[in-house]
Scaffold this motif. Sequence first.
Motif, PDB file in Angstrom:
ATOM      1  N   THR A   1     -10.522  -0.372   2.206  1.00  0.00           N
ATOM      2  CA  THR A   1     -10.277  -0.146   0.777  1.00  0.00           C
ATOM      3  C   THR A   1     -10.355  -1.424  -0.036  1.00  0.00           C
ATOM      4  O   THR A   1     -10.329  -1.380  -1.270  1.00  0.00           O
ATOM      5  CB  THR A   1      -8.877   0.488   0.577  1.00  0.00           C
ATOM      6  OG1 THR A   1      -7.880  -0.385   1.138  1.00  0.00           O
ATOM      7  CG2 THR A   1      -8.806   1.844   1.217  1.00  0.00           C
ATOM      8  N   GLN A   2     -10.395  -2.579   0.627  1.00  0.00           N
ATOM      9  CA  GLN A   2     -10.443  -3.861  -0.086  1.00  0.00           C
ATOM     10  C   GLN A   2     -11.851  -4.125  -0.644  1.00  0.00           C
ATOM     11  O   GLN A   2     -12.834  -3.722  -0.091  1.00  0.00           O
ATOM     12  CB  GLN A   2     -10.010  -4.979   0.848  1.00  0.00           C
ATOM     13  CG  GLN A   2      -8.548  -4.878   1.246  1.00  0.00           C
ATOM     14  CD  GLN A   2      -8.150  -5.953   2.247  1.00  0.00           C
ATOM     15  OE1 GLN A   2      -8.960  -6.759   2.706  1.00  0.00           O
ATOM     16  NE2 GLN A   2      -6.872  -5.980   2.601  1.00  0.00           N
TER      17      GLN A   2
ATOM     18  N   ASP B   1      -2.841   5.226  -1.993  1.00  0.00           N
ATOM     19  CA  ASP B   1      -4.031   4.629  -1.388  1.00  0.00           C
ATOM     20  C   ASP B   1      -4.493   5.444  -0.177  1.00  0.00           C
ATOM     21  O   ASP B   1      -5.684   5.500   0.113  1.00  0.00           O
ATOM     22  CB  ASP B   1      -3.732   3.201  -0.926  1.00  0.00           C
ATOM     23  CG  ASP B   1      -3.352   2.295  -2.091  1.00  0.00           C
ATOM     24  OD1 ASP B   1      -4.144   2.217  -3.039  1.00  0.00           O
ATOM     25  OD2 ASP B   1      -2.271   1.694  -2.045  1.00  0.00           O
TER      26      ASP B   1
ATOM     27  N   MET C   1       0.849  -1.197   0.000  1.00  0.00           N
ATOM     28  CA  MET C   1       0.000   0.000   0.000  1.00  0.00           C
ATOM     29  C   MET C   1       0.878   1.239   0.000  1.00  0.00           C
ATOM     30  O   MET C   1       1.830   1.332   0.744  1.00  0.00           O
ATOM     31  CB  MET C   1      -0.911  -0.007   1.236  1.00  0.00           C
ATOM     32  CG  MET C   1      -1.812   1.215   1.329  1.00  0.00           C
ATOM     33  SD  MET C   1      -2.888   1.153   2.793  1.00  0.00           S
ATOM     34  CE  MET C   1      -3.950  -0.201   2.322  1.00  0.00           C
TER      35      MET C   1
ATOM     36  N   ASN D   1      -9.401   7.724  -5.356  1.00  0.00           N
ATOM     37  CA  ASN D   1      -9.998   6.752  -4.437  1.00  0.00           C
ATOM     38  C   ASN D   1      -9.240   6.665  -3.121  1.00  0.00           C
ATOM     39  O   ASN D   1      -9.449   5.726  -2.337  1.00  0.00           O
ATOM     40  CB  ASN D   1     -10.032   5.372  -5.100  1.00  0.00           C
ATOM     41  CG  ASN D   1     -10.972   5.336  -6.290  1.00  0.00           C
ATOM     42  OD1 ASN D   1     -12.057   5.929  -6.251  1.00  0.00           O
ATOM     43  ND2 ASN D   1     -10.565   4.653  -7.354  1.00  0.00           N
ATOM     44  N   ALA D   2      -8.358   7.623  -2.869  1.00  0.00           N
ATOM     45  CA  ALA D   2      -7.510   7.556  -1.675  1.00  0.00           C
ATOM     46  C   ALA D   2      -8.310   7.820  -0.409  1.00  0.00           C
ATOM     47  O   ALA D   2      -9.279   8.589  -0.398  1.00  0.00           O
ATOM     48  CB  ALA D   2      -6.376   8.562  -1.795  1.00  0.00           C
TER      49      ALA D   2
ATOM     50  N   GLY E   1      -6.870  -0.063   5.487  1.00  0.00           N
ATOM     51  CA  GLY E   1      -6.584  -1.045   4.447  1.00  0.00           C
ATOM     52  C   GLY E   1      -7.724  -2.002   4.230  1.00  0.00           C
ATOM     53  O   GLY E   1      -8.064  -2.358   3.099  1.00  0.00           O
TER      54      GLY E   1
ATOM     55  N   HIS F   1      -0.304   8.122  -7.280  1.00  0.00           N
ATOM     56  CA  HIS F   1      -1.497   7.282  -7.130  1.00  0.00           C
ATOM     57  C   HIS F   1      -1.568   6.619  -5.749  1.00  0.00           C
ATOM     58  O   HIS F   1      -1.575   5.389  -5.627  1.00  0.00           O
ATOM     59  CB  HIS F   1      -1.537   6.212  -8.228  1.00  0.00           C
ATOM     60  CG  HIS F   1      -1.416   6.764  -9.605  1.00  0.00           C
ATOM     61  ND1 HIS F   1      -2.410   7.517 -10.206  1.00  0.00           N
ATOM     62  CD2 HIS F   1      -0.387   6.703 -10.503  1.00  0.00           C
ATOM     63  CE1 HIS F   1      -2.020   7.882 -11.415  1.00  0.00           C
ATOM     64  NE2 HIS F   1      -0.796   7.404 -11.619  1.00  0.00           N
TER      65      HIS F   1
ATOM     66  N   HIS G   1       4.525  -0.468   4.393  1.00  0.00           N
ATOM     67  CA  HIS G   1       3.915   0.537   3.522  1.00  0.00           C
ATOM     68  C   HIS G   1       4.990   1.248   2.707  1.00  0.00           C
ATOM     69  O   HIS G   1       6.117   1.439   3.165  1.00  0.00           O
ATOM     70  CB  HIS G   1       3.165   1.574   4.356  1.00  0.00           C
ATOM     71  CG  HIS G   1       2.016   1.019   5.133  1.00  0.00           C
ATOM     72  ND1 HIS G   1       0.774   0.826   4.597  1.00  0.00           N
ATOM     73  CD2 HIS G   1       1.931   0.605   6.426  1.00  0.00           C
ATOM     74  CE1 HIS G   1      -0.029   0.321   5.520  1.00  0.00           C
ATOM     75  NE2 HIS G   1       0.649   0.181   6.633  1.00  0.00           N
TER      76      HIS G   1
ATOM     77  N   CYS H   1       1.455   5.178   0.753  1.00  0.00           N
ATOM     78  CA  CYS H   1       0.956   6.207   1.670  1.00  0.00           C
ATOM     79  C   CYS H   1       1.691   7.503   1.407  1.00  0.00           C
ATOM     80  O   CYS H   1       2.898   7.505   1.224  1.00  0.00           O
ATOM     81  CB  CYS H   1       1.183   5.765   3.114  1.00  0.00           C
ATOM     82  SG  CYS H   1       1.410   7.090   4.295  1.00  0.00           S
TER      83      CYS H   1
END
Length: 385
Positions: free
Chosen positions: A384-385, A91, A1, A112-113, A381, A89, A30, A3
């Motif tokens: 976001t899945q 997360d 992921m 989409n963060a 996390g 990009h 991360h 950050c």
Amino acid sequence: MSCINMLLSNAFRPDPRVAREAEALTQAGHQVTIICWDRQAELPPQEIVDGYQVIRVQDVHTIYGAGVRQILYTPRFWRAAVQHIRDLHPDIIHCHDLDTLPAGWWLKRHTNARLVYDAHEDYPAMMTLYLPKALVHVLSWFERRLLRRVDATITASTIFADKLRARGVTPVVTVGNFQDLAPFDTVTQEEITAARAQLGLEPTTYTIAYIGGFSRNRILLPLVEAAQELPEVTILLWGDGHQRPEIETAAAQAPNARYLGWLPADQVPLYMKTVDAIYYCLRSDYPGAVYNAPNTLSHAMAAGRPIIANDVGDLGRIVRETGCGFLLTEVTPATISAAIRKLADPSYRKQIGDSGRAAAQEKYNWAAASQLLKQVYAQLGKETQ
């Protein structure tokens, strides 16, 4: 992921909280990038530090402490930071303090963060020291609106966390400004002896220090004035900020008080252990004092040194709870002098310092605090899945 941590600060003096969080998240697996504002282009535009990437915005030139004029430059920093972050990009976008949150909010709307707000303190309250009341009210309104858009809020202060929860903000997690104990544990007696010799201190010289920023919310001049009542005590001051001219002038008039400039972060453990006691007091008429959770308190506890502080907010609460220092109900040269005299007995100082160190080992340390940070990220996390 991936950050993104955004920090609005002078890059050559990064906030230690941001660095600790970035390192902890990197160690947790991360991919971390810090976007920061190098206002005078003094460091490389990009570099890798402790496993995370640092990208510095260098084309928005200004100075630290520009006050109201900073409003003219800050949106330009947001635009530059947004461009860097969109290319990465991410997360999760992690915004440190209110002055970076608008950029994070814009990115959340267009990507989409997930958005994390890391409130080091009550930012509008802090700005009462620098901005007109009307602008402070605007900041408060702005913060309330933006807080509705964040996915998680982190604070350094338990009292500020309670204030946000009372407003309906959720989730809120307190990640304290606590220290990694290892750098303090590795300081040797030989290094302490050498440091005292370099400072011109005799082994038995009783020494009080202030190590930190000289911002307007700190009560510093009464400490220097107290030196004149304590010729047998040496007062040392490391730091920089708005009060520096007054501090230098006052120290020059007291033969046992010395201003020593800015102390690099990696030297703090050594000099915390080199002195006998630490001083840190906040202005009681400063609205943000109750929300201030100072690094200096955690430094003193980790070093096993007693702290002279005033009874305000998390500062007073932790000192009372742990017995790690001496609390002043009123901060004047006379009360500071009385506290310093009470700590003159080495065995009494050791007793109080040991109490702080024991509390640091048990609870007030970065290993424990960083676990809370990792839990916030683990929950984001999953979402976001």
